[in-house]
Design an enzyme around this catalytic site. Structure first.
Site, mmCIF file in Angstrom:
data_model
loop_
_atom_site.group_PDB
_atom_site.id
_atom_site.type_symbol
_atom_site.label_atom_id
_atom_site.label_comp_id
_atom_site.label_asym_id
_atom_site.label_seq_id
_atom_site.Cartn_x
_atom_site.Cartn_y
_atom_site.Cartn_z
ATOM 1 N NE ARG A 1 -1.975 -1.031 3.762
ATOM 2 C CZ ARG A 1 -2.594 -1.321 5.033
ATOM 3 N NH1 ARG A 1 -3.991 -0.596 5.446
ATOM 4 N NH2 ARG A 1 -1.585 -1.510 5.397
ATOM 5 N NE ARG B 1 6.618 -1.501 3.641
ATOM 6 C CZ ARG B 1 6.848 -1.089 5.648
ATOM 7 N NH1 ARG B 1 7.668 -0.889 5.975
ATOM 8 N NH2 ARG B 1 5.899 -1.116 5.791
ATOM 9 C CG HIS C 1 0.824 -21.962 10.331
ATOM 10 N ND1 HIS C 1 0.009 -21.079 10.525
ATOM 11 C CD2 HIS C 1 2.282 -20.697 10.659
ATOM 12 C CE1 HIS C 1 -0.012 -19.528 10.599
ATOM 13 N NE2 HIS C 1 1.364 -19.387 10.765
ATOM 14 C CB ILE C 2 7.046 -25.617 9.941
ATOM 15 C CG1 ILE C 2 6.971 -25.570 8.620
ATOM 16 C CG2 ILE C 2 5.597 -26.170 10.622
ATOM 17 C CD1 ILE C 2 7.937 -26.607 8.535
#
Length: 370
Positions: free
Chosen positions: A227, A230, A335-336
């Site tokens: 959004r 950077r 999910h590790i």
């Protein structure tokens, strides 16, 4: 009673691997909080006074030890998510809650806890499982654990990417099922990173660390979509900002490493997959809900994209009969992302110290702005 600061300092000196502790010190330094002052201030004798409920007994023991020295601690007894009815029963009357991303901390839970609940600390970087509006309304502080898991998650992302693009799991299965007959020039060939275009959807702490680890693989271009641009951070790794549409249409690899928000929920849908190149490899290490998984299945099944690697899904765990598990061109991990021993130890420690800070009305190491 020996203070928590004594134990923490002793532990710091004894560990051979200290990079994670240095990260913690940097966080405290950035907030202008002297390390020993932080721990000594929050090492007040709250025994037999403040109560804490911990939803996971299998978190690294250092966090539980810190809390038990200062508070009355109750934990769920099994190494799996606490059942809803048990959570509602145990949270009643507690001053603080130590939770995980598998726990739904909504208005019902917060109401059941009672008006004395001062803080909730989650052992995760994500906090979408906590009703922040309800916390703000009731003046409940919320702690979390960013920064400390950044490196571990970035490492896992590269491992997942390489396992997917070089077909490591497929090849490994062939060793065991007899598929490995002899060397063949085109057998198990994957798609290399060198000379490729890699797009990062999200360019926060984790996205930037992923980018820095990609550089040695010599991609032709690293792009990012956020959004807010950077430019300074992007310059360090030679990344270039592009629109979401441009990333979808031009990338050989797309890595989702964004936060889950109403805007990013299922942003990777049929329309998005249709715009990707046929050789595109899609990686998701953010949250399962940023992907429409039925659309992903269709894109993989119909070869509209080459392959995918997921460390996150919806739901978690995936049912064993889920359609995605029947595909060969996908790698799915449970999910590790932060599952590295020292990282999980520090996550436990920070969560505990966030709770003590919340109970004592002092600054947390990492606090969600409500």
């Amino acid at each position: 009673m020996i203070s928590s600061s004594f134990h923490f300092t002793k532990h710091l000196k004894s560990l051979r691997v200290s990079s994670l502790h240095k990260q913690l010190e940097q966080v405290l330094y950035s907030k202008n909080i002297p390390k020993l002052q932080f721990f000594s201030t929050n090492a007040m004798n709250l025994k037999n006074n403040k109560t804490v409920y911990v939803t996971r007994p299998d978190v690294a023991g250092v966090g539980l030890d810190i809390l038990r020295k200062e508070c009355n601690v109750t934990t769920w007894s099994e190494a799996k998510p606490v059942p809803r009815e048990e959570l509602l029963k145990q949270i009643e009357g507690k001053d603080a809650l130590f939770c995980a991303l598998t726990d739904k901390i909504d208005a019902e839970v917060i109401e059941k806890a009672g008006p004395q609940l001062k803080c909730i600390a989650t052992i995760s970087v994500g906090y979408e499982h906590i009703d922040l509006k309800e916390c703000k309304k009731r003046g409940i502080r919320v702690g979390y654990t960013p920064d400390v898991l950044t490196d571990a998650t970035a490492e896992l992302t590269l491992a997942l990417l390489l396992a997917t693009n070089r077909r490591l799991l497929e090849a490994n299965k062939e060793v065991y099922n007899g598929g490995w007959k002899s060397w063949a020039p085109s057998w198990m060939c994957g798609q290399g990173l060198k000379g490729s275009r890699v797009g990062l959807f999200g360019f926060g702490r984790i996205g930037q660390e992923i980018a820095s680890r990609l550089v040695p693989f010599k991609p032709a271009l690293i792009t990012y979509t956020t959004r807010t641009q950077r430019p300074e951070e992007a310059k360090k790794v030679g990344a270039v900002y592009v629109s979401f549409e441009k990333m979808l249409s031009e990338s050989d690899f797309i890595i989702a490493c964004c936060a889950l928000t109403p805007e990013t929920k299922e942003i990777f849908n049929s329309s998005a997959f249709d715009k990707m190149k046929s050789n595109c490899i899609f990686i998701n290490i953010s949250r399962g809900a940023v992907v429409d998984q039925s659309a992903l299945y269709s894109a993989l099944k119909e070869k509209r994209i080459l392959a995918a690697g997921l460390d996150v899904t919806t739901p978690e765990p995936l049912p064993l009969d889920d359609a995605l598990l029947k595909l060969d061109n996908i790698v799915i991990l449970p999910h590790i992302g932060s599952a590295e021993t020292h990282t999980r130890t520090e996550m436990s420690r920070i969560t505990a110290m966030n709770i003590l800070a919340g109970l004592n009305g002092t600054e947390m190491i990492s606090e969600v702005k409500l």
